[in-house]
Design a protein around this motif. Structure first.
Motif, PDB file in Angstrom:
ATOM      1  N   PRO A   1       0.830  -1.208   0.000  1.00  0.00           N
ATOM      2  CA  PRO A   1       0.000   0.000   0.000  1.00  0.00           C
ATOM      3  C   PRO A   1       0.863   1.256   0.000  1.00  0.00           C
ATOM      4  O   PRO A   1       2.024   1.230   0.423  1.00  0.00           O
ATOM      5  N   ILE A   2       0.302   2.343  -0.475  1.00  0.00           N
ATOM      6  CA  ILE A   2       1.010   3.621  -0.456  1.00  0.00           C
ATOM      7  C   ILE A   2       1.030   4.132   0.976  1.00  0.00           C
ATOM      8  O   ILE A   2      -0.008   4.188   1.647  1.00  0.00           O
ATOM      9  N   ALA A   3       2.214   4.494   1.436  1.00  0.00           N
ATOM     10  CA  ALA A   3       2.374   5.000   2.799  1.00  0.00           C
ATOM     11  C   ALA A   3       1.734   6.379   2.923  1.00  0.00           C
ATOM     12  O   ALA A   3       1.709   7.151   1.958  1.00  0.00           O
ATOM     13  N   PRO A   4       1.241   6.709   4.112  1.00  0.00           N
ATOM     14  CA  PRO A   4       0.688   8.055   4.296  1.00  0.00           C
ATOM     15  C   PRO A   4       1.797   9.100   4.255  1.00  0.00           C
ATOM     16  O   PRO A   4       2.967   8.798   4.493  1.00  0.00           O
ATOM     17  N   ASP A   5       1.420  10.319   3.939  1.00  0.00           N
ATOM     18  CA  ASP A   5       2.355  11.434   4.045  1.00  0.00           C
ATOM     19  C   ASP A   5       2.674  11.601   5.530  1.00  0.00           C
ATOM     20  O   ASP A   5       1.759  11.652   6.358  1.00  0.00           O
ATOM     21  N   PRO A   6       3.941  11.688   5.909  1.00  0.00           N
ATOM     22  CA  PRO A   6       4.275  11.720   7.335  1.00  0.00           C
ATOM     23  C   PRO A   6       3.674  12.905   8.080  1.00  0.00           C
ATOM     24  O   PRO A   6       3.344  12.791   9.262  1.00  0.00           O
ATOM     25  N   TYR A   7       3.496  14.031   7.422  1.00  0.00           N
ATOM     26  CA  TYR A   7       3.001  15.211   8.118  1.00  0.00           C
ATOM     27  C   TYR A   7       1.485  15.205   8.277  1.00  0.00           C
ATOM     28  O   TYR A   7       0.944  15.979   9.055  1.00  0.00           O
ATOM     29  N   GLU A   8       0.804  14.300   7.587  1.00  0.00           N
ATOM     30  CA  GLU A   8      -0.627  14.138   7.797  1.00  0.00           C
ATOM     31  C   GLU A   8      -0.915  13.423   9.114  1.00  0.00           C
ATOM     32  O   GLU A   8      -2.036  13.460   9.607  1.00  0.00           O
ATOM     33  N   LEU A   9       0.091  12.775   9.681  1.00  0.00           N
ATOM     34  CA  LEU A   9      -0.064  12.019  10.920  1.00  0.00           C
ATOM     35  C   LEU A   9       0.255  12.849  12.160  1.00  0.00           C
ATOM     36  O   LEU A   9       0.047  12.384  13.282  1.00  0.00           O
ATOM     37  N   LEU A  10       0.784  14.052  11.955  1.00  0.00           N
ATOM     38  CA  LEU A  10       1.188  14.908  13.075  1.00  0.00           C
ATOM     39  C   LEU A  10       0.159  16.010  13.294  1.00  0.00           C
ATOM     40  O   LEU A  10      -0.658  16.287  12.405  1.00  0.00           O
ATOM     41  N   PRO A  11       0.196  16.660  14.449  1.00  0.00           N
ATOM     42  CA  PRO A  11      -0.702  17.795  14.650  1.00  0.00           C
ATOM     43  C   PRO A  11      -0.524  18.831  13.535  1.00  0.00           C
ATOM     44  O   PRO A  11       0.588  19.077  13.065  1.00  0.00           O
ATOM     45  N   THR A  12      -1.621  19.431  13.131  1.00  0.00           N
ATOM     46  CA  THR A  12      -1.602  20.421  12.057  1.00  0.00           C
ATOM     47  C   THR A  12      -0.921  21.700  12.529  1.00  0.00           C
ATOM     48  O   THR A  12      -1.172  22.168  13.643  1.00  0.00           O
ATOM     49  N   VAL A  13      -0.052  22.237  11.683  1.00  0.00           N
ATOM     50  CA  VAL A  13       0.573  23.534  11.927  1.00  0.00           C
ATOM     51  C   VAL A  13       0.370  24.383  10.679  1.00  0.00           C
ATOM     52  O   VAL A  13       0.143  23.849   9.584  1.00  0.00           O
ATOM     53  N   PRO A  14       0.471  25.705  10.816  1.00  0.00           N
ATOM     54  CA  PRO A  14       0.356  26.556   9.622  1.00  0.00           C
ATOM     55  C   PRO A  14       1.455  26.244   8.618  1.00  0.00           C
ATOM     56  O   PRO A  14       2.491  25.662   8.960  1.00  0.00           O
ATOM     57  N   SER A  15       1.237  26.653   7.385  1.00  0.00           N
ATOM     58  CA  SER A  15       2.255  26.444   6.352  1.00  0.00           C
ATOM     59  C   SER A  15       2.786  27.785   5.870  1.00  0.00           C
ATOM     60  O   SER A  15       2.222  28.841   6.158  1.00  0.00           O
ATOM     61  N   PHE A  16       3.889  27.721   5.141  1.00  0.00           N
ATOM     62  CA  PHE A  16       4.450  28.885   4.469  1.00  0.00           C
ATOM     63  C   PHE A  16       4.965  28.416   3.132  1.00  0.00           C
ATOM     64  O   PHE A  16       4.694  27.287   2.724  1.00  0.00           O
ATOM     65  N   THR A  17       5.660  29.242   2.398  1.00  0.00           N
ATOM     66  CA  THR A  17       6.029  28.941   1.017  1.00  0.00           C
ATOM     67  C   THR A  17       7.425  28.348   0.909  1.00  0.00           C
ATOM     68  O   THR A  17       8.385  28.920   1.429  1.00  0.00           O
ATOM     69  N   LEU A  18       7.533  27.217   0.219  1.00  0.00           N
ATOM     70  CA  LEU A  18       8.810  26.579  -0.104  1.00  0.00           C
ATOM     71  C   LEU A  18       8.874  26.425  -1.611  1.00  0.00           C
ATOM     72  O   LEU A  18       7.958  25.859  -2.218  1.00  0.00           O
ATOM     73  N   THR A  19       9.941  26.947  -2.219  1.00  0.00           N
ATOM     74  CA  THR A  19      10.125  26.830  -3.664  1.00  0.00           C
ATOM     75  C   THR A  19      11.521  26.286  -3.948  1.00  0.00           C
ATOM     76  O   THR A  19      12.383  26.262  -3.073  1.00  0.00           O
ATOM     77  N   SER A  20      11.717  25.869  -5.197  1.00  0.00           N
ATOM     78  CA  SER A  20      13.008  25.329  -5.606  1.00  0.00           C
ATOM     79  C   SER A  20      13.212  25.565  -7.091  1.00  0.00           C
ATOM     80  O   SER A  20      12.275  25.436  -7.883  1.00  0.00           O
ATOM     81  N   ASP A  21      14.439  25.895  -7.452  1.00  0.00           N
ATOM     82  CA  ASP A  21      14.818  25.968  -8.868  1.00  0.00           C
ATOM     83  C   ASP A  21      15.078  24.577  -9.432  1.00  0.00           C
ATOM     84  O   ASP A  21      15.158  24.413 -10.640  1.00  0.00           O
ATOM     85  N   ASP A  22      15.218  23.573  -8.546  1.00  0.00           N
ATOM     86  CA  ASP A  22      15.655  22.240  -8.960  1.00  0.00           C
ATOM     87  C   ASP A  22      14.574  21.166  -8.916  1.00  0.00           C
ATOM     88  O   ASP A  22      14.643  20.201  -9.677  1.00  0.00           O
ATOM     89  N   VAL A  23      13.641  21.258  -7.991  1.00  0.00           N
ATOM     90  CA  VAL A  23      12.608  20.231  -7.847  1.00  0.00           C
ATOM     91  C   VAL A  23      11.228  20.876  -7.814  1.00  0.00           C
ATOM     92  O   VAL A  23      11.086  22.028  -7.407  1.00  0.00           O
ATOM     93  N   ARG A  24      10.231  20.123  -8.260  1.00  0.00           N
ATOM     94  CA  ARG A  24       8.846  20.605  -8.306  1.00  0.00           C
ATOM     95  C   ARG A  24       7.932  19.597  -7.623  1.00  0.00           C
ATOM     96  O   ARG A  24       8.143  18.380  -7.718  1.00  0.00           O
ATOM     97  N   ASN A  25       6.915  20.110  -6.994  1.00  0.00           N
ATOM     98  CA  ASN A  25       5.948  19.279  -6.301  1.00  0.00           C
ATOM     99  C   ASN A  25       5.295  18.302  -7.275  1.00  0.00           C
ATOM    100  O   ASN A  25       4.758  18.703  -8.306  1.00  0.00           O
ATOM    101  N   GLY A  26       5.377  16.994  -6.977  1.00  0.00           N
ATOM    102  CA  GLY A  26       4.742  15.960  -7.776  1.00  0.00           C
ATOM    103  C   GLY A  26       5.445  15.616  -9.069  1.00  0.00           C
ATOM    104  O   GLY A  26       4.983  14.745  -9.808  1.00  0.00           O
ATOM    105  N   GLU A  27       6.584  16.238  -9.359  1.00  0.00           N
ATOM    106  CA  GLU A  27       7.310  15.978 -10.605  1.00  0.00           C
ATOM    107  C   GLU A  27       8.615  15.229 -10.323  1.00  0.00           C
ATOM    108  O   GLU A  27       9.210  15.381  -9.261  1.00  0.00           O
ATOM    109  N   PRO A  28       9.092  14.445 -11.300  1.00  0.00           N
ATOM    110  CA  PRO A  28      10.340  13.690 -11.111  1.00  0.00           C
ATOM    111  C   PRO A  28      11.552  14.603 -10.911  1.00  0.00           C
ATOM    112  O   PRO A  28      11.687  15.623 -11.593  1.00  0.00           O
ATOM    113  N   MET A  29      12.413  14.206  -9.995  1.00  0.00           N
ATOM    114  CA  MET A  29      13.681  14.911  -9.782  1.00  0.00           C
ATOM    115  C   MET A  29      14.673  14.523 -10.867  1.00  0.00           C
ATOM    116  O   MET A  29      14.630  13.406 -11.386  1.00  0.00           O
TER     117      MET A  29
END
Length: 177
Positions: free
Chosen positions: A6-34
């Motif tokens: 089975p597909i493992a859960p996202d690790p941060y979905e198992l922890l208490p919720t905290v606010p988010s902020f912005t993370l970007t990269s010139d090298d990697v993209r969310n959901g895309e191959p590295m």
């Protein structure tokens, strides 16, 4: 050969919720191959950490921790690729291939390759794409009270009590079988 599990859960979905902020990269993209340069040498890569930059974190932030975790590794506990602790609040970007000696006292604890620093992607050949969860944790303290011999789990335990907000980007990587 694809490992059927089975597909493992996202690790941060198992922890208490905290606010988010912005993370970007010139090298990697969310959901895309590295790119292969971010893969481990054992997988034919160059083991180069990706460029990361972040903004919009809470004003009361006093420091940061950067982690990379593969929840899809065929283990019962995932696989830690990078745990960089005690970045000062003034650091809001890591260049590609960052050197710890340039980071004003920050250091990496041992990853699951038993090395310090970034350890690139190396999923089993033929397995489905693995998610590499890069996270920047904004802290309510200047430094976590951990040493270089701490385990990733111990750092995670300490993060649970000091994370004000978290920014995440999840590229993938796969090796043809």
């Amino acid at each position: 050969m694809t490992l059927e599990r089975p597909i493992a859960p996202d690790p941060y979905e198992l922890l208490p919720t905290v606010p988010s902020f912005t993370l970007t990269s010139d090298d990697v993209r969310n959901g895309e191959p590295m790119d292969a340069r971010h893969a481990h040498g054992s997988a034919g890569g160059e083991n180069v950490s990706p460029q990361l930059s972040w903004s919009g974190f809470p004003d009361e932030t006093r420091g940061f921790v950067v982690t990379c975790f593969d929840p899809d590794a065929p283990t019962g506990s995932g696989f830690w690729h990078w745990v960089l602790v005690n970045l000062p609040k003034s650091v809001t970007e890591l260049p590609s291939g960052v050197k710890e000696s340039d980071l004003d006292g920050a250091f990496s604890i041992r990853n699951d390759y038993s090395d310090t620093g970034y350890g690139g992607a190396a999923p089993p050949p033929g397995d489905r794409p693995h998610r590499y969860v890069f996270a920047v944790h904004a802290l309510d303290v200047d430094r976590l009270d951990v040493g270089p011999d701490a385990s990733p789990a111990f750092v995670g335990f300490n993060l649970a009590f000091h994370t004000l907000a978290r920014a995440v980007i999840r590229p993938t990587y796969q090796i043809a079988g």
